[in-house]
Design a protein around this motif. Structure first.
Motif, PDB file in Angstrom:
ATOM      1  N   UNK A  45       0.738  -1.467   0.014  1.00  0.00           N
ATOM      2  CA  UNK A  45       0.463   0.510   0.072  1.00  0.00           C
ATOM      3  C   UNK A  45       0.793   1.167  -0.139  1.00  0.00           C
ATOM      4  N   UNK A  46       0.830   2.195  -0.712  1.00  0.00           N
ATOM      5  CA  UNK A  46       1.494   3.225  -0.984  1.00  0.00           C
ATOM      6  C   UNK A  46       0.458   4.625  -1.353  1.00  0.00           C
ATOM      7  N   UNK A  47       1.224   5.635  -1.765  1.00  0.00           N
ATOM      8  CA  UNK A  47       0.387   7.012  -2.353  1.00  0.00           C
ATOM      9  C   UNK A  47       0.962   6.483  -4.021  1.00  0.00           C
ATOM     10  N   UNK A  48       0.204   7.786  -4.880  1.00  0.00           N
ATOM     11  CA  UNK A  48       0.391   6.792  -6.338  1.00  0.00           C
ATOM     12  C   UNK A  48       1.106   7.901  -6.784  1.00  0.00           C
ATOM     13  N   UNK A  49       2.364   7.798  -7.428  1.00  0.00           N
ATOM     14  CA  UNK A  49       3.457   9.082  -8.822  1.00  0.00           C
ATOM     15  C   UNK A  49       2.634   8.130  -9.989  1.00  0.00           C
ATOM     16  N   UNK A  50       1.641   8.868 -10.526  1.00  0.00           N
ATOM     17  CA  UNK A  50       0.941   8.801 -11.950  1.00  0.00           C
ATOM     18  C   UNK A  50       1.704   9.038 -12.859  1.00  0.00           C
ATOM     19  N   UNK A  51       2.092   7.944 -13.999  1.00  0.00           N
ATOM     20  CA  UNK A  51       2.723   8.998 -15.227  1.00  0.00           C
ATOM     21  C   UNK A  51       1.614   8.039 -16.352  1.00  0.00           C
ATOM     22  N   UNK A  52       1.304   9.213 -17.330  1.00  0.00           N
ATOM     23  CA  UNK A  52       0.544   8.555 -18.426  1.00  0.00           C
ATOM     24  C   UNK A  52       1.281   8.627 -19.832  1.00  0.00           C
ATOM     25  N   UNK A  84      10.890   8.815  -0.513  1.00  0.00           N
ATOM     26  CA  UNK A  84      10.433   6.907  -0.658  1.00  0.00           C
ATOM     27  C   UNK A  84       8.456   6.187   0.140  1.00  0.00           C
ATOM     28  N   UNK A  85       8.635   4.714  -0.546  1.00  0.00           N
ATOM     29  CA  UNK A  85       7.681   4.403  -0.424  1.00  0.00           C
ATOM     30  C   UNK A  85       6.341   4.566  -1.032  1.00  0.00           C
ATOM     31  N   UNK A  86       6.750   6.286  -1.682  1.00  0.00           N
ATOM     32  CA  UNK A  86       5.156   6.088  -3.174  1.00  0.00           C
ATOM     33  C   UNK A  86       5.525   4.418  -4.233  1.00  0.00           C
ATOM     34  N   UNK A  87       4.336   4.375  -5.033  1.00  0.00           N
ATOM     35  CA  UNK A  87       4.488   3.312  -5.669  1.00  0.00           C
ATOM     36  C   UNK A  87       4.325   4.180  -7.335  1.00  0.00           C
ATOM     37  N   UNK A  93      16.494   1.784  -6.022  1.00  0.00           N
ATOM     38  CA  UNK A  93      17.180   3.318  -5.502  1.00  0.00           C
ATOM     39  C   UNK A  93      16.361   4.640  -5.092  1.00  0.00           C
ATOM     40  N   UNK A  94      15.102   4.747  -5.588  1.00  0.00           N
ATOM     41  CA  UNK A  94      14.525   5.861  -5.010  1.00  0.00           C
ATOM     42  C   UNK A  94      13.440   5.656  -4.493  1.00  0.00           C
ATOM     43  N   UNK A  95      13.977   4.430  -4.029  1.00  0.00           N
ATOM     44  CA  UNK A  95      12.117   4.126  -2.656  1.00  0.00           C
ATOM     45  C   UNK A  95      11.200   3.945  -3.495  1.00  0.00           C
ATOM     46  N   UNK A  96      10.419   3.731  -4.425  1.00  0.00           N
ATOM     47  CA  UNK A  96       9.689   3.588  -4.956  1.00  0.00           C
ATOM     48  C   UNK A  96       9.622   1.693  -4.802  1.00  0.00           C
ATOM     49  N   UNK A  97       7.969   0.962  -3.914  1.00  0.00           N
ATOM     50  CA  UNK A  97       7.858   0.325  -3.293  1.00  0.00           C
ATOM     51  C   UNK A  97       7.326  -0.812  -4.526  1.00  0.00           C
ATOM     52  N   UNK A  98       7.073  -0.042  -5.479  1.00  0.00           N
ATOM     53  CA  UNK A  98       6.121  -0.952  -6.640  1.00  0.00           C
ATOM     54  C   UNK A  98       6.094  -0.199  -7.753  1.00  0.00           C
ATOM     55  N   UNK A  99       4.818  -1.132  -8.368  1.00  0.00           N
ATOM     56  CA  UNK A  99       4.507  -0.415  -9.724  1.00  0.00           C
ATOM     57  C   UNK A  99       3.218  -0.823 -10.656  1.00  0.00           C
ATOM     58  N   UNK A 100       2.328   0.103 -10.730  1.00  0.00           N
ATOM     59  CA  UNK A 100       1.052  -0.702 -11.196  1.00  0.00           C
ATOM     60  C   UNK A 100       0.778  -0.522 -12.736  1.00  0.00           C
ATOM     61  N   UNK A 150      -8.948   1.271 -16.006  1.00  0.00           N
ATOM     62  CA  UNK A 150     -10.471   1.525 -15.785  1.00  0.00           C
ATOM     63  C   UNK A 150     -11.114   2.372 -14.714  1.00  0.00           C
ATOM     64  N   UNK A 151      -9.978   3.137 -14.123  1.00  0.00           N
ATOM     65  CA  UNK A 151     -10.080   3.566 -12.666  1.00  0.00           C
ATOM     66  C   UNK A 151      -9.329   4.789 -12.234  1.00  0.00           C
ATOM     67  N   UNK A 152      -9.887   6.142 -12.221  1.00  0.00           N
ATOM     68  CA  UNK A 152      -9.631   7.539 -11.979  1.00  0.00           C
ATOM     69  C   UNK A 152      -7.974   7.273 -10.778  1.00  0.00           C
ATOM     70  N   UNK A 153      -7.406   7.459 -10.963  1.00  0.00           N
ATOM     71  CA  UNK A 153      -6.168   7.725  -9.710  1.00  0.00           C
ATOM     72  C   UNK A 153      -5.919   9.551 -10.038  1.00  0.00           C
ATOM     73  N   UNK A 154      -5.592  10.116  -8.603  1.00  0.00           N
ATOM     74  CA  UNK A 154      -4.925  11.150  -8.203  1.00  0.00           C
ATOM     75  C   UNK A 154      -3.600  10.622  -8.033  1.00  0.00           C
ATOM     76  N   UNK A 155      -2.533  11.660  -8.227  1.00  0.00           N
ATOM     77  CA  UNK A 155      -1.314  11.693  -7.931  1.00  0.00           C
ATOM     78  C   UNK A 155      -1.688  11.425  -5.493  1.00  0.00           C
ATOM     79  N   UNK A 156      -0.852  10.589  -5.076  1.00  0.00           N
ATOM     80  CA  UNK A 156      -0.978  11.048  -4.327  1.00  0.00           C
ATOM     81  C   UNK A 156      -1.948  10.533  -2.724  1.00  0.00           C
ATOM     82  N   UNK A 157      -3.260   9.519  -4.301  1.00  0.00           N
ATOM     83  CA  UNK A 157      -4.445   8.417  -3.566  1.00  0.00           C
ATOM     84  C   UNK A 157      -3.281   7.406  -3.364  1.00  0.00           C
TER      85      UNK A 157
END
Lengths: 235, 235, 235, 235, 235, 235
Positions: D54-61, D79-82, D106-113, D157-164
């Protein structure tokens, strides 16, 4: 069963009068009147759009990429039947084309429902021989594997027994068990009558919410009504 | 949000003049002018081919196999709106048929975009009530689960907010945020003018490679030109 | 090959007379006469139903969401060619629209087969420029990645070499190697003649089971014939 | 929006304590507590089964077949974002592999969707860098098209806002809006407590039909109970 | 039938000894011994890989996104049964999770086959409660629509009658009608014995072409054998 | 070609040393080094996860639901080959199971790539006989239709010629033409060396944006950088 292939010549068919009544109401109403049962997979598409048929089913169970049993089914039909083809494993090859359609047509078969592919679709449209199929594919099939004719089959996810009523139109294909067909036709016609009145009200601008009492339901379900939200949330 | 179901009556709509301008340019040009954003999933298909519509969106968020919220949406529209239906989980059942279309039509709704199935498609075509949907299915739906009307929804993979402009034709469905619609219309019309000249040149036999300067690009990308290869390689 | 992008200007084409003969028999018969080889994936659908074309292939190999190589292919064709577009990874974006179709048409290209999406489909139908494609999508593409023109490609699951004959109609798309085209045409015409007689017999009510000798085959396969089963088994 | 590409450096994140509480309850319970909203398409599958994050989202389009924006997203995280990657049109190419995962890690991101493909999956499993993706594909992507970082996106299929908050485990991926996360965590923990008691009862053999009162409901719905049917009907 | 929902308490089950014998041979051999009939759609996947079960079926017919009937099925089973869930229209929502699995397990049900989604899959694996399902989805379902328990159903494309034997392993799921189970077990064990000898021969390097006589068949089919082709053709 | 079925005994294989070098770098790197060409459809999945193989291809072209040609391929291999099975029309039936795997293994074949289904997957895993396939299905196949062995085939969307190098791992399957294999291995090893340095930098926290110069590219593409947006737009 696949292991004991059999061709059954005579079957008990639904009453022709009842079949005609189901044709008159179409797939969606028949399906509702049948308690929302018997609808084949929506991936079956009408190859000749605009066609509407209802007929007793002559069933054929075929192997993957093998249409032998359709050939053997031709003499197991009566005028006014529809052919229903099920396959033992998924296949999109063209099980039926112009020649078979010509033969079926000559023997009074009025259409086909095929849980696989068809070909010669331009000619099928020209002949006005309506088919509902999962795919269009020019890939021909072998005639080498045993199957059955006029046994119960699962076609596009629904059981079809020989003699059952098949109704098919642009909304898809539905099956009604022969012995329930009269009762379903009765309920379907009732539904048509009831909807006639509702349609008129709706056309005049009455709200379904009022006619059906959905406002009460909505409040029981905890739905609130707002004039305008500043910034509401998405799903 | 699904957890707090709400029906919002009044929404702020895109300007009707701008909506008409977007209708005139169609989906593909609108999408380009919007910076290639807002295109709904191409799996939505035109149930009434040849239709072209543009309208402000009235949104409904429905549960799987439940169209209650479409009924409640009817009174939350104005003449000239289009209905946009999103679902909380994927479903191909028939959310809209002849009766609902009659009601929507009576209230001036000019079409519908449904991220699920529809039925009575022959009648929808006869009524000329254009619908874009993911599937055709006679399977009816319940009217028992709470959802929302006129909240932001994700429909076919794109966010749609109430009042946004929806443009739909045989190429699919695109959404333009209400507040960007004027600017998008401006850019779209510019694009139409620019393409007019290019089309004439192309029709006269000019090469896009020359008009757009792709030959230079090709050589920068390391593409070589050969008269004929003895035996070239496949991908 | 993708790694060494090349545009080949001149190719060796199948004989125009042979191409015309294959057009006359259509996809299904050509495919049978070619030993059931060369049929492209049935997911390619006719964007302009009712069209029938046969032509030598001009091939383009494009990157995902990039149609640069179609632009470069325009000058590598002769009147009467058909464009065949393959992609290096699956994509449903709109690789071809009205402008490219106008350009191809101006240069005598008679249609296109695209293992991806197309757009402006209403205009393509109006122009009567027939296209077979995997999807309809307004999503535009970049023009930035190197590919090749007139190299062998795999399009919709089948190898296509430049100059090969492509036959396409409502049943799909088939490829015949240029050097086998004459022999395939020969066999196809033989088949047409043979089927003519069979069609007449079938139309007169003769049974395929008799014509083809399927009754013997059936008994060799262990299929039994029954008058009526009390309660037979499903698959 | 796609037309005005922007990289946003700082975002407002959900509270870390709340994020941890949602991780503890997992996807299914979070989704229920969020009123059954925010669940991403079930076609996203866990590349490293057994992971729970579980982590706050950093989004990329990103554009189709172009992962430039993932590279630009690396410095927009804490650190700790996804990382949550959306695409402007559907694509199964491999947007992320070992190198990008090394950098993110290396930058502390803990995973990706990723609403597209990934590659180097054996190495991702070895690194224990959990990814949820639509496909596994070795096909690489370009780095040439503008997109955005830390803007609201629609992913699977779902809205994701940065920090969600993003919660992901073997059941899939769910998004909780940052400002609702505390309330959802509250309800989720309540649900966990309530289910604990029910689980114990059920493990002891109590019937859900009794615990939840489904017998009454069943009879209200017209369900009859029979000892045994001689020959009942299928659907 | 859907229209007359019924819960049937007692069913006639296949003989436990026969069930155990079918478990010992597994899905592929059972399917062959059953004349290649009864195999459910291969899209059902094992949620707990490595599990092998065989058991009499307790069937439940549920509405889209509604699992009420699973709750009512719990008391209609005996120790050692397997639950088979069919749906009236396609749905990928999570019909079964940890709580229902706990309850089923407490009542001696040894697994489930669900033509829809499941959730809490990490817990199902921990509990070693094997499930075969079409999807994994955290999306919960309602408990509001009537269906049936222990009626014949079509699950994943095959008819299943209450009490039939279900065999499931990593190869999928197969159904054997209760009254044919003994005969199928007989044939399956014969097949196992026969294959044992063949396996030994093959492991020693004997060629299947010799053992099965495929060389003769090949020449009858017109297959030629060549040492090496200079440049052979592709399909 | 399908119409002239042939079994070719001897083929020219890629150099074993080169094959070993491609195995060492794996699928993703091989694919990059081959100019991003030759990757088979990502729907082929590893039935034995964790396996890595590289080997010269022995090809078989089979009919739908017929694996005769696999049996005939067994004697056309050398130790260390991999079997590549293409089909003339799409099929998910189980073309290969334990017996065929035992035979192939006995003859030194190290794995198989099958553009169709496989069965006995638990045994394949136990035997550690790696297979990449489109589906798992217990459905057996006939041995009755002619095909070819060691002719060029299209498998999962890519041309494979006999003797070509196949590399397969958890990322999928890639084909390298025999005559290009040495050059591809060279480039692949270079790439591995180059990436080693980059990986170290990235692991130390260097940004790809700096290493690759993406910041300049971003500004050329018109991407702006913002500290924080008040309320930005979605795609």
């Amino acid at each position: 069963m696949n292991g004991r292939p059999v061709v059954v010549r005579d079957i008990i068919r639904a009453d022709p009068g009842v079949v005609a009544r189901l044709r008159a109401v179409g797939v969606a109403t028949t399906h509702e009147a049948a308690g929302r049962s018997g609808l084949l997979d929506h991936r079956l598409r009408a190859i000749c759009p605009g066609s509407v048929v209802a007929a007793p089913a002559v069933t054929a169970l075929c192997h993957a990429s093998d249409n032998l049993m359709i050939h053997l089914a031709v003499e197991c039909r009566r005028r006014g039947d529809i052919l229903v083809v099920a396959v033992t494993s998924e296949c999109t090859d063209g099980y039926l084309g112009e020649l078979l359609a010509t033969s079926l047509h000559a023997h009074g078969v009025i259409g086909a429902v095929i849980d696989a592919g068809v070909r010669d679709v331009a000619l099928l449209r020209e002949m006005e021989f309506p088919v509902w199929a999962r795919a269009v594919s020019a890939q021909g099939t072998a005639k080498a594997s045993p199957g059955s004719v006029n046994v119960p089959v699962v076609c596009a996810g629904r059981l079809v027994e020989p003699g059952d009523v098949i109704v098919a139109d642009d909304d898809g294909v539905v099956r009604v068990p022969a012995r329930e067909a009269a009762e379903v036709a009765e309920r379907a016609e009732e539904r048509v009558r009831r909807e006639k009145g509702i349609r008129r009200q709706l056309a005049d601008g009455a709200l379904g919410a009022d006619i059906y009492g959905f406002r009460d339901l909505a409040s029981r379900l905890g739905i609130t009504f707002a004039k305008q939200e500043p910034r509401s949330e998405e799903q």
